[in-house]
Design a protein around this motif. Structure first.
Motif, mmCIF file in Angstrom:
data_model
loop_
_atom_site.group_PDB
_atom_site.id
_atom_site.type_symbol
_atom_site.label_atom_id
_atom_site.label_comp_id
_atom_site.label_asym_id
_atom_site.label_seq_id
_atom_site.Cartn_x
_atom_site.Cartn_y
_atom_site.Cartn_z
ATOM 1 N N TYR A 1 0.841 -1.201 0.000
ATOM 2 C CA TYR A 1 0.000 0.000 0.000
ATOM 3 C C TYR A 1 0.877 1.253 0.000
ATOM 4 O O TYR A 1 0.655 2.195 -0.774
ATOM 5 N N ALA A 2 1.889 1.293 0.871
ATOM 6 C CA ALA A 2 2.765 2.468 0.949
ATOM 7 C C ALA A 2 3.507 2.694 -0.363
ATOM 8 O O ALA A 2 3.579 3.827 -0.867
ATOM 9 N N TYR A 3 4.054 1.635 -0.929
ATOM 10 C CA TYR A 3 4.788 1.773 -2.191
ATOM 11 C C TYR A 3 3.861 2.107 -3.362
ATOM 12 O O TYR A 3 4.313 2.650 -4.372
ATOM 13 N N GLY A 4 2.596 1.794 -3.221
ATOM 14 C CA GLY A 4 1.658 2.040 -4.306
ATOM 15 C C GLY A 4 0.978 3.394 -4.281
ATOM 16 O O GLY A 4 0.221 3.728 -5.198
ATOM 17 N N ARG A 5 1.242 4.193 -3.252
ATOM 18 C CA ARG A 5 0.586 5.500 -3.170
ATOM 19 C C ARG A 5 1.148 6.414 -4.257
ATOM 20 O O ARG A 5 2.352 6.595 -4.365
ATOM 21 N N ARG A 6 0.270 6.975 -5.057
ATOM 22 C CA ARG A 6 0.661 7.835 -6.178
ATOM 23 C C ARG A 6 -0.260 9.042 -6.236
ATOM 24 O O ARG A 6 -1.477 8.906 -6.093
ATOM 25 N N GLY A 7 0.301 10.198 -6.504
ATOM 26 C CA GLY A 7 -0.508 11.401 -6.615
ATOM 27 C C GLY A 7 -1.535 11.314 -7.719
ATOM 28 O O GLY A 7 -2.674 11.756 -7.574
ATOM 29 N N ALA A 8 -1.161 10.720 -8.835
ATOM 30 C CA ALA A 8 -2.073 10.640 -9.982
ATOM 31 C C ALA A 8 -3.129 9.562 -9.797
ATOM 32 O O ALA A 8 -4.065 9.482 -10.577
ATOM 33 N N GLN A 9 -2.981 8.741 -8.751
ATOM 34 C CA GLN A 9 -3.930 7.646 -8.531
ATOM 35 C C GLN A 9 -4.674 7.842 -7.216
ATOM 36 O O GLN A 9 -4.934 6.883 -6.495
ATOM 37 N N ALA A 10 -5.002 9.094 -6.915
ATOM 38 C CA ALA A 10 -5.750 9.371 -5.696
ATOM 39 C C ALA A 10 -7.126 8.717 -5.796
ATOM 40 O O ALA A 10 -7.552 8.294 -6.865
ATOM 41 N N GLN A 11 -7.827 8.648 -4.683
ATOM 42 C CA GLN A 11 -9.130 8.007 -4.669
ATOM 43 C C GLN A 11 -10.027 8.620 -5.742
ATOM 44 O O GLN A 11 -9.970 9.819 -6.012
#
Length: 199
Positions: free
Chosen positions: A110-120
């Motif tokens: 989850y932490a490594y997958g956090r992306r600005g362009a992929q927000a909720q």
């Protein structure tokens, strides 16, 4: 006397402790992961570093912190910062997991997958998001409602138009609470329940 006050530098260890003791769907997560520190480095400490003005704590007698609320006013911008500025500091301590199916590996993914362009997907209508935690001794006293009201006031003052959060589907107390303070359930990924509120 219990009171709500703004976050102060130096509160971080107390916030990390509250995070740990409430991280397992509202229950104590001590020992659930190989490293207890991981919870706070994902779910509370980046928020008070990036947005201390949107962080409030519950202080009990003798200055003991028993709860908090933290927020990012712009989720997409926060996630981009988390990806490029915050999480790289921790990569050596917590490398990206391989095929491990442990709970810690899942949280690291989850932490490594956090992306600005992929927000909720609801981030456009509800750009801010929050995390809130209260120790059991501070629950049932109206403090959660007061924390949310305090945060909403700060977000409105900054021109933020909407707020969301995502709770574990196992956290029945949280799922019952948020509609009572004006949040609407949103379509959510499996295992979670998201809520949004127009400010």
């Amino acid at each position: 006397m219990t009171r709500i006050r703004p976050f102060h530098p130096g509160d971080e260890p107390a916030l990390a402790e509250v995070c740990l003791r409430t991280a397992d769907a509202g229950a104590d997560a001590s020992g659930v992961l190989d490293d207890d520190d991981l919870w706070a480095e994902i779910f509370v400490l980046p928020y008070v570093e990036r947005h201390p003005d949107f962080a409030f704590v519950v202080e009990a007698e003798h200055g003991r912190v028993v709860g908090y609320i933290v927020s990012a006013p712009d989720t997409a911008a926060f996630e981009a910062w988390f990806e490029t500025q915050w999480w790289p500091r921790h990569a050596a301590r917590w490398p990206e997991p391989g095929a491990d199916d442990s709970r810690q590996a899942g949280i690291l993914r989850y932490a490594y997958g956090r992306r600005g362009a992929q927000a909720q997907p609801f981030g456009e209508e509800y750009p801010a998001h929050l995390h809130i935690d209260l120790l059991p001794e501070a629950q049932g006293m109206g403090l959660g409602r007061q924390l949310i009201a305090r945060l909403e006031l700060a977000l409105r003052g900054a021109g933020v138009r909407g707020l969301h959060l995502v709770a574990s589907a196992e956290n029945s107390g949280a799922i019952a609470f948020y509609p009572r303070v004006g949040f609407e359930p949103l379509a959510s990924p499996d295992g979670t329940q998201a809520f949004g509120k127009v400010l």
